[in-house]
Write an enzyme that holds these catalytic residues in place. Structure first.
Site, short mmCIF file in Angstrom:
data_model
loop_
_atom_site.label_atom_id
_atom_site.label_comp_id
_atom_site.label_asym_id
_atom_site.label_seq_id
_atom_site.Cartn_x
_atom_site.Cartn_y
_atom_site.Cartn_z
N GLU A 43 4.96 -5.91 29.71
CA GLU A 43 6.36 -6.20 29.34
C GLU A 43 7.04 -7.05 30.43
OE1 GLU A 43 8.80 -3.03 27.94
OE2 GLU A 43 7.45 -2.54 26.29
N SER A 78 2.66 20.57 25.83
CA SER A 78 2.00 21.84 26.14
C SER A 78 2.96 23.02 26.09
CB SER A 78 1.34 21.76 27.51
OG SER A 78 2.33 21.51 28.51
N ARG A 87 0.80 -1.22 0.00
CA ARG A 87 0.00 0.00 0.00
C ARG A 87 0.84 1.27 0.00
NH1 ARG A 87 -5.16 0.85 3.17
NH2 ARG A 87 -3.72 1.55 4.77
N ASN A 119 7.06 14.07 25.94
CA ASN A 119 6.19 14.39 24.81
C ASN A 119 6.88 15.51 24.07
OD1 ASN A 119 3.98 12.71 25.44
ND2 ASN A 119 3.30 14.16 26.98
N HIS A 150 9.53 24.41 25.65
CA HIS A 150 10.77 24.40 26.43
C HIS A 150 11.20 22.93 26.64
CE1 HIS A 150 13.39 26.68 29.28
NE2 HIS A 150 13.69 25.43 29.56
N ASP A 157 2.60 20.94 38.71
CA ASP A 157 1.57 21.75 39.35
C ASP A 157 0.16 21.21 39.06
OD1 ASP A 157 3.44 23.68 40.38
OD2 ASP A 157 3.65 24.44 38.33
N GLN A 215 8.77 14.39 31.65
CA GLN A 215 7.97 14.19 32.86
C GLN A 215 8.34 12.86 33.52
OE1 GLN A 215 3.79 15.17 32.87
NE2 GLN A 215 3.87 15.81 30.74
N CYS A 247 7.16 31.87 29.07
CA CYS A 247 7.26 30.41 29.25
C CYS A 247 7.21 30.05 30.74
CB CYS A 247 8.57 29.92 28.63
SG CYS A 247 8.95 28.22 29.06
N HIS A 299 15.40 27.98 26.22
CA HIS A 299 14.05 27.73 25.71
C HIS A 299 14.06 27.16 24.30
CE1 HIS A 299 9.71 28.49 25.63
NE2 HIS A 299 9.88 28.91 24.40
N LYS A 319 2.40 2.67 -2.15
CA LYS A 319 2.34 3.45 -3.39
C LYS A 319 1.01 4.17 -3.57
CE LYS A 319 5.65 0.47 -5.67
NZ LYS A 319 5.77 -0.46 -4.54
N ARG A 320 0.06 4.00 -2.64
CA ARG A 320 -1.27 4.59 -2.88
C ARG A 320 -1.20 6.12 -2.77
NH1 ARG A 320 -4.58 4.93 2.46
NH2 ARG A 320 -2.76 4.80 3.79
N GLU A 326 -7.64 0.06 13.12
CA GLU A 326 -6.68 -0.02 14.23
C GLU A 326 -7.36 0.11 15.58
OE1 GLU A 326 -3.90 2.97 12.57
OE2 GLU A 326 -2.69 1.17 12.44
N HIS A 353 11.83 19.62 27.94
CA HIS A 353 11.51 19.03 29.25
C HIS A 353 10.92 17.64 29.08
CE1 HIS A 353 7.55 20.41 27.90
NE2 HIS A 353 7.03 19.53 28.73
N CYS A 376 10.91 28.49 31.72
CA CYS A 376 12.17 29.22 31.65
C CYS A 376 12.62 29.66 33.05
CB CYS A 376 12.02 30.46 30.76
SG CYS A 376 12.32 30.15 29.00
N LYS A 420 0.46 9.75 10.80
CA LYS A 420 -0.35 8.53 10.86
C LYS A 420 -1.38 8.72 11.96
CE LYS A 420 0.04 3.74 12.43
NZ LYS A 420 -0.46 2.96 11.29
#
Ligand code: H2U
Ligand code: ZN
Length: 344
Positions: free
Chosen positions: A181, A160, A25, A152, A163, A75, A167, A49, A112, A27-28, A316, A165, A52, A310
């Protein structure tokens, strides 16, 4: 292999699930949504920010004038340490448990405008120490059984704030995916008397088809069972169970791997490549966990360009994950990417 040129299923031994691969697929024609690119040039310091140095966060707390890394309690923590314990159960159908935990934010740099891909190895190196310190400190807490470190990166992944970072969410119980796992690595070790990921590395380093690059200490590869187009795993060559077992050489190596992989990713579409990444490592529940092998997963959403991603939709959501481009094709693209960052 003919099998790999035609629709087939591949097995993910870490999660005990299958992914459908449809190489024909690729090539679609594409007439779907073209998302606009966010502006990438950022100032070194942004007075607005929340992350910062010297700025006041949404909570009213002011950040110190930090010069390297900076850790603070989120926070808006998704988990709280002081929650009354409770349980609810109606037959085996409706079940709920209270859950406690700790959430923190780790700034990689006071700058930043940087990302891991734009930082120097020696600037990333202290971030590794912070991850180790966080893991150790939270592991010592009797109420914490798993420490999830993740980043992320990019608006597309719901980040969000640009800068640099990541978590840390640390739970009272081992969460769903690390739990799976754990069980699957344990079952593999019981059956074969060896480690799943040690054996996986032997196979991958022999064929090299899915290896992006390797250092003395780590292998960067597109897993055979990858779901996301440019999904990558970073696996330690030694059988480390957790990040706090890395020796000095491995720590420096890891910092360099994160930088080099970040550059390759950014170079695929000449953009600040979005992803979610994180460590999977030994639960901190007091168990020995000889089965556990430290690794990082990178889950980037982009497919065809800096704007076309994607989506996990349709089949899926209802049946099983699916990909068009094979893991081998993605690994080749990543291998071909230079390790000099395109000009920002
Ligand atoms: P993300 O970019 O992955 O969303 O992470 C940023 C985190 O920073 C997010 O969880 C926290 C948010 O709750 N945050 C604070 O703790 N204080 C702030 O002033 C802004 C953001
Ligand atoms: Zn900032």
């Amino acid at each position: 292999m003919k099998l790999f040129d035609n629709p087939h299923k591949r097995y993910n031994p870490l999660l005990d699930e299958w992914v459908l691969v449809s190489p024909h697929r690729t090539k679609r024609p594409w007439q779907g949504l073209v998302e606009s690119l966010p502006h990438v040039k950022r100032p070194e310091y942004d007075p607005k920010c929340y992350l910062c140095p010297r700025n006041t966060r949404a909570s009213g707390i002011t950040n110190p004038d930090y010069k390297s890394t900076f850790v603070f309690t989120n926070d808006f923590s998704a988990l709280l340490s002081d929650v009354p314990s409770g349980q609810f159960k109606e037959k085996d159908i409706l079940q709920a448990h209270s859950e406690t935990g700790i959430c923190r934010v780790i700034c990689f740099s006071p700058r930043h405008d940087l990302t891991l891909a734009l930082m120097k190895t020696e600037e990333i190196r202290p971030v590794i120490d912070v991850w180790i310190d966080q893991y150790n400190e939270l592991a010592d807490n009797r109420d914490i059984r798993y420490v999830q470190i993740f980043e992320n990166h990019g608006q597309m992944m719901g980040c969000s704030n640009p800068h640099p970072h990541c978590q840390v969410w640390a739970n009272q119980t081992v969460p769903e995916l690390p739990g799976r796992e754990t069980r699957n690595q344990e079952a593999y070790m019981d059956k074969h008397g060896s480690c799943l990921l040690c054996d996986c590395l032997k196979v991958e380093l022999k064929s090299r088809e899915r290896v992006v690059f390797e250092t003395d200490e780590f292998v960067v590869l597109v897993p055979f069972w990858a779901v996301w187009p440019f999904e990558v795993m970073v696996v330690s060559k030694k059988h480390y169970a957790a990040i706090n077992e890395l020796d000095e050489k491995a720590k420096l190596d890891l910092a360099d791997v994160l930088r080099r992989l970040g550059i390759r990713f950014d170079n695929i579409f000449k953009s600040d490549f979005p992803y979610s990444m994180g460590f999977h490592q030994k639960p901190t529940d007091g168990g020995k966990h000889e089965e556990w092998h430290l690794h990082l997963h990178y889950y980037p959403p982009l497919l065809r360009s800096a704007t076309v991603r994607k989506h996990m939709v349709g089949y899926e959501l209802l049946a099983m994950p699916q990909r068009d481009m094979t893991a081998e094709q993605s690994a080749e693209r990543l291998r071909d990417c230079p390790e000099t960052h395109y000009t920002v």
